[in-house]
Motif scaffolding. Structure first.
Motif, mmCIF file in Angstrom:
data_model
loop_
_atom_site.group_PDB
_atom_site.id
_atom_site.type_symbol
_atom_site.label_atom_id
_atom_site.label_comp_id
_atom_site.label_asym_id
_atom_site.label_seq_id
_atom_site.Cartn_x
_atom_site.Cartn_y
_atom_site.Cartn_z
ATOM 1 N N UNK A 291 0.615 -1.424 -0.152
ATOM 2 C CA UNK A 291 -0.229 -0.550 -0.093
ATOM 3 C C UNK A 291 1.043 0.813 0.163
ATOM 4 N N UNK A 292 2.023 1.288 1.419
ATOM 5 C CA UNK A 292 2.995 2.549 0.730
ATOM 6 C C UNK A 292 3.559 2.711 -0.369
ATOM 7 N N UNK A 293 4.066 1.345 -0.794
ATOM 8 C CA UNK A 293 4.706 1.360 -1.698
ATOM 9 C C UNK A 293 4.201 2.579 -3.386
ATOM 10 N N UNK A 294 2.816 1.813 -3.524
ATOM 11 C CA UNK A 294 1.984 2.746 -4.458
ATOM 12 C C UNK A 294 1.361 4.267 -4.080
ATOM 13 N N UNK A 295 1.309 4.318 -2.600
ATOM 14 C CA UNK A 295 1.110 5.581 -2.507
ATOM 15 C C UNK A 295 1.903 6.317 -2.792
ATOM 16 N N UNK A 296 3.281 5.792 -2.474
ATOM 17 C CA UNK A 296 4.604 6.856 -2.960
ATOM 18 C C UNK A 296 4.864 6.885 -3.998
ATOM 19 N N UNK A 297 3.835 6.525 -4.998
ATOM 20 C CA UNK A 297 4.315 6.862 -6.434
ATOM 21 C C UNK A 297 2.906 8.173 -7.400
ATOM 22 N N UNK A 298 2.039 8.497 -5.713
ATOM 23 C CA UNK A 298 1.128 9.004 -6.328
ATOM 24 C C UNK A 298 1.989 11.223 -6.286
ATOM 25 N N UNK A 299 2.084 11.792 -6.187
ATOM 26 C CA UNK A 299 2.528 12.913 -6.405
ATOM 27 C C UNK A 299 2.075 13.857 -5.243
ATOM 28 N N UNK A 300 2.423 14.287 -4.294
ATOM 29 C CA UNK A 300 2.626 15.113 -3.370
ATOM 30 C C UNK A 300 1.662 14.146 -1.834
ATOM 31 N N UNK A 301 1.385 12.951 -2.234
ATOM 32 C CA UNK A 301 1.173 11.771 -1.330
ATOM 33 C C UNK A 301 2.293 11.212 -0.644
ATOM 34 N N UNK A 302 3.156 11.636 -1.921
ATOM 35 C CA UNK A 302 5.062 10.296 -1.227
ATOM 36 C C UNK A 302 5.613 11.961 -0.319
ATOM 37 N N UNK A 303 4.727 12.705 -0.469
ATOM 38 C CA UNK A 303 6.154 13.378 0.333
ATOM 39 C C UNK A 303 4.988 13.802 1.125
ATOM 40 N N UNK A 304 3.725 13.449 1.592
ATOM 41 C CA UNK A 304 3.259 13.450 2.725
ATOM 42 C C UNK A 304 4.201 12.273 3.843
ATOM 43 N N UNK A 305 3.848 11.218 2.913
ATOM 44 C CA UNK A 305 4.576 9.613 3.924
ATOM 45 C C UNK A 305 6.063 9.836 3.988
ATOM 46 N N UNK A 306 6.949 10.297 3.368
ATOM 47 C CA UNK A 306 8.284 11.012 3.772
ATOM 48 C C UNK A 306 8.372 11.758 5.073
ATOM 49 N N UNK A 307 7.832 12.994 4.945
ATOM 50 C CA UNK A 307 7.808 13.648 5.934
ATOM 51 C C UNK A 307 7.109 13.313 7.211
ATOM 52 N N UNK A 308 6.292 12.296 7.431
ATOM 53 C CA UNK A 308 5.979 11.303 8.458
ATOM 54 C C UNK A 308 7.513 10.636 9.015
ATOM 55 N N UNK A 309 7.887 9.979 7.814
ATOM 56 C CA UNK A 309 8.299 8.946 8.299
ATOM 57 C C UNK A 309 10.270 9.945 8.879
ATOM 58 N N UNK A 310 10.419 11.255 8.734
ATOM 59 C CA UNK A 310 11.421 11.922 8.760
ATOM 60 C C UNK A 310 10.971 12.094 10.431
ATOM 61 N N UNK A 311 10.068 12.572 10.400
ATOM 62 C CA UNK A 311 9.397 12.457 11.993
ATOM 63 C C UNK A 311 9.590 12.434 12.722
ATOM 64 N N UNK A 312 9.258 10.980 12.122
ATOM 65 C CA UNK A 312 9.106 9.876 13.414
ATOM 66 C C UNK A 312 10.428 9.374 13.597
ATOM 67 N N UNK A 313 11.736 9.671 12.785
ATOM 68 C CA UNK A 313 12.623 9.162 12.964
ATOM 69 C C UNK A 313 13.562 10.071 13.896
ATOM 70 N N UNK A 314 13.319 11.195 13.282
ATOM 71 C CA UNK A 314 13.310 12.725 14.454
ATOM 72 C C UNK A 314 13.886 12.707 15.687
ATOM 73 N N UNK A 315 12.399 12.013 15.920
ATOM 74 C CA UNK A 315 11.773 11.967 17.285
ATOM 75 C C UNK A 315 12.171 10.971 18.207
#
Length: 548
Positions: A291-315
């Protein structure tokens, strides 16, 4: 020569300014303010003065990381006695051999390490001090004994009006004097004690203060007797007025995460292996979900997912880390590709003990993937090649931060420099038109292919390490064939519930999958599984010589 402040001038200013602030801290243990640090250093100086210890004498320091290691180092260094930091992991015979080779007249250590040593094997040592209890473990010098017994009285006599910020005065007329002798290995056969001057340290501290982030707190995890940890995790931050926190011996992941949450460091110094493990454990399982693989191919949605991953790592690292600085090895290309996509604030730098230790760096916002940054402005870097942008050559350096040679080893010193005075690093690389440096490997690791091709095992290992269940690998030449030694992630294999036949086929799958990505002359002939992790150096590089 460039003009910049002496790092002891910076330390003096920081100590006076942050007098009541915590300076040196053991997580879950002792805490010393800048005042207490300065007062302890001053006590050491009184002891040295009344013991007949002179500028230029050598004192060895071999103990575990911690607050007391910190002020012991500075006490020696600010007195202009030459400090010889020795890695705590070295064997007792190695420690004693290096104490002798450095001509040290004193040893600062702890009772546990001292119990494994033989003073008869260190005839030049006049006294041994336990840095944890500040008690003498050995002394054959009556002058030292007397000074030690009367230390408080001598201190009060020197400072009859009390000890305050104005009494913190450190020498700065010693730019080209020897400050530190640092041994890069525990070998006693042909010891290489890297000689570093006050200028060398001042250059790196100045560059770090101008270009690296600054903040309130930092967690130190690297060995203090290694230049990477000493300068970047300790000296440059302490000159900023930062509070340094030490973790002590190898903490569990739970303790480590709690420390990040409690202290919230502004900077994290680490090695690529740590980030690669985090990627495999935390990021890869998420982005490989269908599901994430598919979402990462969608412009805009991919940036939201990447942003959440980044925030979780930094926290997970406390939420305040401005930059993750890596060194000691290249970062895996697959990992680097994802880190760039999530805008993770990382950079891979380059250096060595002989450069005190930094040679190249770049702020994470300008960092070019695959590189190790650009030459710092305290040194020049050149590639010994007719076409440095395309043809690999040895990386060579000269500048304010470069060693003056090896202690008591003129042959090694002569061999370390070119005729025109450039340090020969032994590393191979290229440099693009913008000055970004790309390391291809160590000259001594390079394998000559059957048709004369230069094969860099590090590049093959980067591909092998991307395969399923591979933690790390070493590629070696066995009878003209390339063999990949791999250490597997047994926990991941167990979690995958693989049957016996599938588990047995893992090495061959690693070989075939890797070879599909490698040129014909770099094909892996065989994969051999290692039962235990590869032995590492203090900076977490694999001790390759053990496996060739």
């Amino acid at each position: 020569m460039k003009k910049y402040p002496h790092y002891l001038e910076r330390l003096q200013a920081a100590t006076r300014k942050f007098w009541e602030k915590p300076a040196l801290n053991n997580i879950g243990g002792e805490t010393f303010t800048y005042e207490q640090m300065a007062r302890t250093i001053a006590h050491f100086h009184v002891l040295f003065e009344n013991s007949g210890i002179k500028k230029g004498d050598k004192i060895a320091l071999c103990a575990q990381n911690g607050a007391r290691w910190g002020f012991a180092y500075l006490a020696v260094n600010t007195y202009e006695t030459i400090i010889v930091p020795i890695l705590a992991d070295f064997k007792p015979d190695s420690v004693m051999g290096l104490v002798n080779h450095s001509d040290s007249i004193a040893l600062f250590t702890d009772s546990d390490k001292w119990s494994k040593m033989d003073i008869a094997k260190m005839p030049k040592v006049r006294f041994v001090l336990d840095i944890n209890t500040l008690q003498l473990l050995f002394c054959n010098d009556k002058k030292v004994s007397k000074a030690f017994e009367n230390l408080d009285k001598l201190f009060d006599k020197k400072y009859p009006d009390g000890f305050g910020p104005d009494d913190v005065v450190y020498p700065t007329d010693n730019w080209d004097d020897l400050s530190t002798i640092n041994y890069t290995s525990g070998s006693t056969g042909d010891p290489k004690g890297v000689m570093l001057t006050y200028r060398n340290f001042s250059a790196t501290v100045d560059y770090s203060q101008r270009f690296m982030p600054a903040g309130d707190k930092i967690i130190s995890m690297l060995p203090m007797a290694h230049m990477y940890g000493l300068v970047i995790e300790y000296l440059y931050p302490i000159c900023n007025g930062t509070s340094i926190y030490w973790l002590g011996k190898a903490p569990t992941p739970t303790i480590l995460l709690k420390a990040f949450a409690d202290i919230r460091p502004y900077l994290l110094i680490t090695v690529p292996l740590v980030i690669e493990k985090i990627y495999k454990a935390k990021i890869k399982p998420i982005i490989e979900k269908p599901a994430v693989k598919a979402a990462l191919k969608v412009p805009g949605l991919n940036n939201i997912i990447y942003s959440k991953i980044r925030k979780g790592l930094l926290e997970a690292f406390g939420g305040k880390v401005q930059e993750f600085v890596m060194g000691g090895a290249p970062l895996n290309p697959e990992v680097e590709k994802i880190l760039k996509k999530i805008k993770f604030p990382y950079v891979v730098g380059y250096g060595m003990t002989e450069a005190c230790p930094l040679m190249s760096y770049e702020a994470w916002t300008k960092y070019v993937p695959g590189s190790c940054g650009k030459a710092i402005d305290m040194c020049e870097i050149r590639i010994d090649s007719d076409d440095p942008q395309n043809v690999v050559g040895e990386i060579q350096a000269r500048g304010e931060n470069i060693t003056i040679g090896y202690y008591n080893n003129p042959e090694a010193t002569a061999n370390a420099f070119t005729e025109d005075g450039w340090l020969k690093t032994g590393d191979l690389g290229i440099m693009d038109a913008e000055g970004n440096i790309f390391i291809r490997g160590r000259s001594k690791n390079m394998i000559l292919g059957p048709s004369g091709q230069n094969i860099y095992p590090e590049e093959i290992e980067a591909v092998a390490n991307n395969q399923d269940y591979v933690v790390e690998s070493v590629v070696v030449d066995r009878g003209g064939k390339l063999v990949a030694l791999v250490f597997l992630d047994e926990q991941a294999i167990a979690t995958a519930l693989l049957d016996a036949e599938t588990k047995h086929s893992i090495p061959e799958k690693i070989r075939l999958s890797s070879n599909r990505q490698l040129p014909s002359f770099s094909q892996i002939h065989k994969v051999i599984v290692q039962d235990v992790p590869f032995e590492k150096t203090p900076k977490m590089s694999i001790r390759r010589f053990l496996y060739t």
